[in-house]
Design an enzyme around this catalytic site. Sequence first.
Site, mmCIF file in Angstrom:
data_model
loop_
_atom_site.group_PDB
_atom_site.id
_atom_site.type_symbol
_atom_site.label_atom_id
_atom_site.label_comp_id
_atom_site.label_asym_id
_atom_site.label_seq_id
_atom_site.Cartn_x
_atom_site.Cartn_y
_atom_site.Cartn_z
ATOM 1 N N GLU A 80 0.234 0.938 -5.168
ATOM 2 C CA GLU A 80 0.794 0.209 -4.029
ATOM 3 C C GLU A 80 0.309 -1.240 -4.095
ATOM 4 O O GLU A 80 -0.803 -1.542 -3.635
ATOM 5 C CB GLU A 80 0.333 0.841 -2.714
ATOM 6 C CG GLU A 80 0.759 2.277 -2.539
ATOM 7 C CD GLU A 80 0.856 2.671 -1.063
ATOM 8 O OE1 GLU A 80 1.879 3.233 -0.691
ATOM 9 O OE2 GLU A 80 -0.075 2.389 -0.299
ATOM 10 N N SER A 99 7.422 -0.882 0.523
ATOM 11 C CA SER A 99 8.796 -1.200 0.911
ATOM 12 C C SER A 99 9.833 -0.317 0.207
ATOM 13 O O SER A 99 10.919 -0.796 -0.157
ATOM 14 C CB SER A 99 9.081 -2.697 0.697
ATOM 15 O OG SER A 99 8.206 -3.472 1.504
ATOM 16 N N GLU A 137 -5.043 -0.361 3.298
ATOM 17 C CA GLU A 137 -5.386 -0.740 4.679
ATOM 18 C C GLU A 137 -6.821 -0.323 5.001
ATOM 19 O O GLU A 137 -7.522 -1.022 5.744
ATOM 20 C CB GLU A 137 -4.369 -0.115 5.651
ATOM 21 C CG GLU A 137 -3.047 -0.869 5.581
ATOM 22 C CD GLU A 137 -1.814 -0.042 5.873
ATOM 23 O OE1 GLU A 137 -1.933 1.088 6.375
ATOM 24 O OE2 GLU A 137 -0.705 -0.538 5.574
ATOM 25 N N GLY A 146 4.771 -3.043 3.634
ATOM 26 C CA GLY A 146 5.221 -3.435 4.971
ATOM 27 C C GLY A 146 5.825 -4.824 5.032
ATOM 28 O O GLY A 146 6.014 -5.377 6.113
ATOM 29 N N LYS A 171 0.925 6.405 8.904
ATOM 30 C CA LYS A 171 -0.081 5.453 9.402
ATOM 31 C C LYS A 171 -0.394 5.765 10.871
ATOM 32 O O LYS A 171 -0.420 6.939 11.238
ATOM 33 C CB LYS A 171 0.391 4.017 9.172
ATOM 34 C CG LYS A 171 0.803 3.807 7.702
ATOM 35 C CD LYS A 171 1.039 2.387 7.329
ATOM 36 C CE LYS A 171 1.438 2.316 5.843
ATOM 37 N NZ LYS A 171 1.618 0.974 5.359
ATOM 38 N N ASN A 197 3.679 8.422 4.653
ATOM 39 C CA ASN A 197 2.431 7.976 5.280
ATOM 40 C C ASN A 197 2.817 7.362 6.618
ATOM 41 O O ASN A 197 3.306 6.230 6.668
ATOM 42 C CB ASN A 197 1.733 6.946 4.379
ATOM 43 C CG ASN A 197 0.482 6.380 5.030
ATOM 44 O OD1 ASN A 197 0.074 6.840 6.097
ATOM 45 N ND2 ASN A 197 -0.107 5.367 4.407
ATOM 46 N N HIS A 221 -6.457 4.098 0.632
ATOM 47 C CA HIS A 221 -5.314 3.245 0.977
ATOM 48 C C HIS A 221 -5.775 1.807 1.172
ATOM 49 O O HIS A 221 -6.863 1.563 1.699
ATOM 50 C CB HIS A 221 -4.625 3.758 2.245
ATOM 51 C CG HIS A 221 -3.295 3.128 2.455
ATOM 52 N ND1 HIS A 221 -3.157 1.884 3.021
ATOM 53 C CD2 HIS A 221 -2.039 3.540 2.136
ATOM 54 C CE1 HIS A 221 -1.868 1.564 3.048
ATOM 55 N NE2 HIS A 221 -1.168 2.551 2.524
HETATM 56 P P1 13P Z 1 5.742 0.466 3.534
HETATM 57 O O1 13P Z 1 6.640 1.547 2.929
HETATM 58 O O2 13P Z 1 5.925 0.319 5.009
HETATM 59 O O3 13P Z 1 5.822 -0.799 2.759
HETATM 60 O O4 13P Z 1 4.234 1.026 3.380
HETATM 61 C C1 13P Z 1 3.807 1.455 2.137
HETATM 62 C C2 13P Z 1 2.520 2.160 2.290
HETATM 63 O O5 13P Z 1 1.497 1.554 2.581
HETATM 64 C C3 13P Z 1 2.508 3.626 2.098
HETATM 65 O O6 13P Z 1 1.208 4.106 2.019
#
Ligand code: 13P
Length: 258
Positions: free
Chosen positions: A172, A218, A105, A178, A19, A17, A103
């Site tokens: 997640e 992560s 976010e 992140g 983003k 992903n 997601h």
């Molecule tokens: P990270 O791997 O940067 O923690 O992000 C995870 C994520 O949101 C994947 O969709």
Amino acid sequence: MSKIAAGHARKRLIAANWKMYKTIAEAERFMEEFLPLIAGQTEAEAVICPPFTCLPAVRQAVRSSQVQLGAQDVFWENQGPYTGEISPAMLLDLDCRYVIIGHSERRHILGETEANINRKLKAATHAGLIPIFCVGETLDQREKELAREIVNQQLAKGLQDLRPDPLAVAYEPVWAIGTGVNATPEDAQEMIGYIRECLARMYDEDWAGKVRILYGGSVKPGNIASFLEQPDIDGALVGGASLVAPDFASIVRFGENA
Ligand code: 13P
């Protein structure tokens, strides 16, 4: 292994992903570096979900590889007066096979509702896209011991009147995204085993045994193997580490050279 997970062969799924990162030129450079690093790798299905603007470039790059293309979101109508939105038909037009839906976010920053997530899952499924349906609790919810209840509700509302087949679910935990703080493999297994139980209860065990359930939060070359050792964890949804070609290639190879 949970009773439901046993007896079903589920191909590992490792999805990037990206983003809101990478220009077209950066995406092209990534693909040039990444594809040779995973040549000959057949154990896992690798998926790249770039920003919409990079879909044509990544589509071109993966043409003669096993790597699949995915999008990070989709709207629930195929066309119409919906300024700024992208439809399932448009994603299929670009040869997308997967689409991330729900997601955290989008839930937390953009206010995406459970009802809209359900509409998106329905539209994607009916169009023939494979959803990567994201669920997960916040730190506050985990501390209040509400993680199971939250995830159960997200599954029930997202999959109301819908049993996508095939389906991928990504667990997640929001506090692990992140932050560099991953869930322990044992905690992730506990929640992912529970997610499989919820799916079996909602519809049936045979289907729940086929759904691929990923861990996200992560994930790095150094910890991917410990997640994949867990019986119910079928892959990963990777954010930050998927932006660096050697790191994502190592993750697709289950931590080789980590
Ligand atoms: P990270 O791997 O940067 O923690 O992000 C995870 C994520 O949101 C994947 O969709």
